[in-house]
Design a protein around this motif. Structure first.
Motif, PDB file in Angstrom:
ATOM      1  N   SER A 120       0.819  -1.209   0.000  1.00  0.00           N
ATOM      2  CA  SER A 120       0.000   0.000   0.000  1.00  0.00           C
ATOM      3  C   SER A 120       0.850   1.254   0.000  1.00  0.00           C
ATOM      4  O   SER A 120       0.359   2.336  -0.335  1.00  0.00           O
ATOM      5  CB  SER A 120      -0.923   0.003   1.221  1.00  0.00           C
ATOM      6  OG  SER A 120      -1.724  -1.154   1.261  1.00  0.00           O
ATOM      7  N   LEU A 121       2.109   1.113   0.397  1.00  0.00           N
ATOM      8  CA  LEU A 121       3.030   2.238   0.425  1.00  0.00           C
ATOM      9  C   LEU A 121       4.127   2.031  -0.611  1.00  0.00           C
ATOM     10  O   LEU A 121       4.476   0.894  -0.939  1.00  0.00           O
ATOM     11  CB  LEU A 121       3.656   2.378   1.827  1.00  0.00           C
ATOM     12  CG  LEU A 121       2.683   2.586   2.995  1.00  0.00           C
ATOM     13  CD1 LEU A 121       3.441   2.553   4.312  1.00  0.00           C
ATOM     14  CD2 LEU A 121       1.946   3.904   2.846  1.00  0.00           C
ATOM     15  N   ARG A 122       4.676   3.113  -1.108  1.00  0.00           N
ATOM     16  CA  ARG A 122       5.785   3.020  -2.064  1.00  0.00           C
ATOM     17  C   ARG A 122       6.974   2.327  -1.417  1.00  0.00           C
ATOM     18  O   ARG A 122       7.160   2.372  -0.197  1.00  0.00           O
ATOM     19  CB  ARG A 122       6.199   4.411  -2.545  1.00  0.00           C
ATOM     20  CG  ARG A 122       5.133   5.184  -3.286  1.00  0.00           C
ATOM     21  CD  ARG A 122       5.765   6.363  -4.038  1.00  0.00           C
ATOM     22  NE  ARG A 122       6.719   7.098  -3.211  1.00  0.00           N
ATOM     23  CZ  ARG A 122       6.402   8.154  -2.465  1.00  0.00           C
ATOM     24  NH1 ARG A 122       5.151   8.582  -2.430  1.00  0.00           N
ATOM     25  NH2 ARG A 122       7.327   8.776  -1.763  1.00  0.00           N
ATOM     26  N   ASP A 123       7.790   1.705  -2.250  1.00  0.00           N
ATOM     27  CA  ASP A 123       8.925   0.946  -1.732  1.00  0.00           C
ATOM     28  C   ASP A 123       9.897   1.822  -0.940  1.00  0.00           C
ATOM     29  O   ASP A 123      10.538   1.357   0.003  1.00  0.00           O
ATOM     30  CB  ASP A 123       9.669   0.266  -2.882  1.00  0.00           C
ATOM     31  CG  ASP A 123       8.834  -0.846  -3.515  1.00  0.00           C
ATOM     32  OD1 ASP A 123       7.877  -1.304  -2.859  1.00  0.00           O
ATOM     33  OD2 ASP A 123       9.135  -1.223  -4.660  1.00  0.00           O
ATOM     34  N   ASP A 124      10.000   3.093  -1.319  1.00  0.00           N
ATOM     35  CA  ASP A 124      10.916   3.983  -0.604  1.00  0.00           C
ATOM     36  C   ASP A 124      10.258   4.611   0.626  1.00  0.00           C
ATOM     37  O   ASP A 124      10.946   5.038   1.559  1.00  0.00           O
ATOM     38  CB  ASP A 124      11.420   5.084  -1.534  1.00  0.00           C
ATOM     39  CG  ASP A 124      10.272   5.924  -2.099  1.00  0.00           C
ATOM     40  OD1 ASP A 124       9.157   5.383  -2.222  1.00  0.00           O
ATOM     41  OD2 ASP A 124      10.498   7.110  -2.394  1.00  0.00           O
ATOM     42  N   LEU A 125       8.926   4.659   0.658  1.00  0.00           N
ATOM     43  CA  LEU A 125       8.219   5.306   1.753  1.00  0.00           C
ATOM     44  C   LEU A 125       7.937   4.353   2.910  1.00  0.00           C
ATOM     45  O   LEU A 125       8.012   4.750   4.082  1.00  0.00           O
ATOM     46  CB  LEU A 125       6.899   5.893   1.240  1.00  0.00           C
ATOM     47  CG  LEU A 125       6.028   6.636   2.258  1.00  0.00           C
ATOM     48  CD1 LEU A 125       6.777   7.849   2.811  1.00  0.00           C
ATOM     49  CD2 LEU A 125       4.722   7.067   1.612  1.00  0.00           C
ATOM     50  N   GLY A 126       7.614   3.088   2.585  1.00  0.00           N
ATOM     51  CA  GLY A 126       7.238   2.128   3.615  1.00  0.00           C
ATOM     52  C   GLY A 126       8.284   1.949   4.708  1.00  0.00           C
ATOM     53  O   GLY A 126       7.986   2.145   5.897  1.00  0.00           O
ATOM     54  N   PRO A 127       9.532   1.569   4.383  1.00  0.00           N
ATOM     55  CA  PRO A 127      10.552   1.388   5.427  1.00  0.00           C
ATOM     56  C   PRO A 127      10.804   2.654   6.236  1.00  0.00           C
ATOM     57  O   PRO A 127      11.074   2.578   7.440  1.00  0.00           O
ATOM     58  CB  PRO A 127      11.791   0.977   4.623  1.00  0.00           C
ATOM     59  CG  PRO A 127      11.252   0.376   3.363  1.00  0.00           C
ATOM     60  CD  PRO A 127      10.028   1.170   3.053  1.00  0.00           C
ATOM     61  N   MET A 128      10.729   3.825   5.592  1.00  0.00           N
ATOM     62  CA  MET A 128      10.957   5.071   6.320  1.00  0.00           C
ATOM     63  C   MET A 128       9.858   5.305   7.363  1.00  0.00           C
ATOM     64  O   MET A 128      10.137   5.690   8.497  1.00  0.00           O
ATOM     65  CB  MET A 128      11.009   6.245   5.346  1.00  0.00           C
ATOM     66  CG  MET A 128      11.281   7.589   6.017  1.00  0.00           C
ATOM     67  SD  MET A 128      11.202   8.979   4.868  1.00  0.00           S
ATOM     68  CE  MET A 128       9.462   8.980   4.459  1.00  0.00           C
ATOM     69  N   LEU A 129       8.576   5.037   6.999  1.00  0.00           N
ATOM     70  CA  LEU A 129       7.481   5.217   7.943  1.00  0.00           C
ATOM     71  C   LEU A 129       7.558   4.197   9.078  1.00  0.00           C
ATOM     72  O   LEU A 129       7.225   4.511  10.227  1.00  0.00           O
ATOM     73  CB  LEU A 129       6.144   5.100   7.214  1.00  0.00           C
ATOM     74  CG  LEU A 129       5.780   6.260   6.296  1.00  0.00           C
ATOM     75  CD1 LEU A 129       4.432   6.016   5.631  1.00  0.00           C
ATOM     76  CD2 LEU A 129       5.756   7.581   7.070  1.00  0.00           C
ATOM     77  N   VAL A 130       7.976   2.984   8.763  1.00  0.00           N
ATOM     78  CA  VAL A 130       8.146   1.973   9.819  1.00  0.00           C
ATOM     79  C   VAL A 130       9.206   2.428  10.811  1.00  0.00           C
ATOM     80  O   VAL A 130       9.036   2.300  12.035  1.00  0.00           O
ATOM     81  CB  VAL A 130       8.524   0.609   9.210  1.00  0.00           C
ATOM     82  CG1 VAL A 130       8.919  -0.376  10.304  1.00  0.00           C
ATOM     83  CG2 VAL A 130       7.353   0.047   8.411  1.00  0.00           C
ATOM     84  N   LEU A 131      10.302   2.980  10.305  1.00  0.00           N
ATOM     85  CA  LEU A 131      11.364   3.475  11.183  1.00  0.00           C
ATOM     86  C   LEU A 131      10.864   4.633  12.039  1.00  0.00           C
ATOM     87  O   LEU A 131      11.158   4.709  13.241  1.00  0.00           O
ATOM     88  CB  LEU A 131      12.563   3.913  10.344  1.00  0.00           C
ATOM     89  CG  LEU A 131      13.755   4.505  11.112  1.00  0.00           C
ATOM     90  CD1 LEU A 131      14.317   3.485  12.090  1.00  0.00           C
ATOM     91  CD2 LEU A 131      14.834   4.983  10.143  1.00  0.00           C
TER      92      LEU A 131
END
Length: 311
Positions: free
Chosen positions: A125-136
């Motif tokens: 549901s999130l862009r590949d570059d956005l997902g890990p950043m939001l998880v962090l």
């Protein structure tokens, strides 16, 4: 740490301290139906925890983040159920249970925000570059809130309760930490619960600040993420449905203002009892539905070809 205090139903200020098996007057008769409801909700959370652990491929932190709130909510409902036995269980046990109930749930809620962010990342549901950043970022928020609650307890045991917490002198820098400790503060028997529902529920002698920030953030995160996931995943939108159920439960589950026993019309005891037990049970039932919908969402998304094993 200071001990527990028990309200005696009088209209005076701070309730007197109580020790041993001293009888507390003004108690209503607890509802067996409500007690069964709390026990059923407890069993429901434990069953969901079992389903989560055995019928889902989630492991590591992704499993722990949801399992933590499952266990905390199960314990909270169990403590409300035990309150039907009154002070016969022991004031020390009930006071400790009240402290664990407040602090445990407060420290568990932030991780539900991390869980739903990682879920969105794994579903695509999130862009590949956005997902890990939001998880962090959400993980940092969870560590901050959990560490903040822990720091308040540590500061109390190191410094004790400051005089400003009792209205003596001017507040000093850092007084807000030990002043809002849960493990160190004096606890009292909740007068509203004792006189209206008959349950022995112990609460802080003075309200603690900040305990309800994390559940609000978690609910907001689930509502927003539920909308995103609903756009890319098959129907029904389990996550969004669960978050809406929790929102409605909290909206309609607000407790009425406490009315002292001497102002209560004779014959209204049962009606007043369910004015308190009904909303409280509704909130916890909706939270159970919320967690159940989270598990259904994970099970459905794991079966999709777009599911990512790692965010």
């Amino acid at each position: 740490p200071q001990g527990a205090a028990v309200g005696n139903g009088a209209s005076s200020g701070a309730p007197p301290a109580c020790g041993g098996d001293e009888t507390v007057s003004g108690r209503a008769r607890p509802s067996a139906i409500a007690t069964a409801g709390y026990m059923a909700i407890t069993c429901g959370h434990l069953w969901l925890l079992r389903v989560h652990s055995t019928e889902s491929s989630a492991t590591g932190w992704f499993f722990f983040e949801l399992a933590l709130i499952e266990a905390a909510l199960a314990l909270e409902s169990a403590i409300y159920a035990l309150g039907a036995w009154g002070t016969s269980i022991g004031l020390g046990i009930l006071t400790l249970a009240g402290r664990i109930r407040l602090l445990g749930v407060a420290m568990a809620w932030p991780w539900l925000l991390v869980w739903v962010t990682e879920l969105a990342c794994r579903t695509g549901s999130l862009r590949d570059d956005l997902g890990p950043m939001l998880v962090l970022q959400t993980t940092s928020v969870a560590f901050f809130l959990t560490g903040f609650f822990a720091l308040r307890e540590v500061s109390f045991f190191l410094k004790g309760e400051p005089l400003s917490a009792s209205g003596i002198g001017k507040p000093q820098f850092g007084d807000c930490l030990p002043s809002n400790s849960v493990l160190g503060t004096a606890f009292r028997l909740d007068k509203a619960d004792w006189e209206t529902t008959g349950r022995a529920v112990f609460v802080p002698l003075k309200p603690r600040q900040g305990l309800f920030v994390a559940p609000g953030l978690a609910l907001l995160g689930h509502l927003m993420t539920g909308i995103f996931i609903a756009q890319v995943s098959p129907q029904p939108p389990w996550l969004l449905m669960g978050a809406v159920a929790a929102l409605l439960g909290r909206q309609f589950g607000q407790l009425p203002k406490f009315k002292p026993r001497e102002e209560t019309i004779v014959g209204e005891e049962q009606r007043l009892l369910w004015k308190y037990e009904g909303p409280r049970l509704l909130v916890r039932l909706c939270e159970l539905i919320w967690v159940g919908c989270c598990i259904l969402e994970v099970q459905r998304d794991e079966a999709l070809g777009t599911w990512k094993a790692v965010c």
